[in-house]
Write a protein that holds these residues in place. Sequence first.
Motif: not given
Length: 101
Positions: A44-50
């Motif tokens: 998945g993607v990091t929370v920051a990336e999301a």
Amino acid sequence: MSKTDEMIEISSATSPGRTERVNLAKYTAMREALLPVLPDTPPGVTVAEAKAAALEHLSQEHFPGGEKAGWWLKAVQLDLEAKGIIARGATRPVRLYRLTE
């Protein structure tokens, strides 16, 4: 009660059995911005990336300039995790992805 004042009850993956009532319009706007930016596969993607990706799709009506987007992203994230719609990858930092049906 106007549409902008409607509330929804959400859950938290980190506090099972606990619910909160939040603004439906803001919850829906964040959910609609978040889900499309999450991949369907781990890790998945990091929370920051999301958050960065979701901000591009976020309603300026509900989140002018991204105001309070971080809080709402976390609230929606934890609710969707509790409902089995998204999951965390097994790595650190936390990475998010959509679960397929």
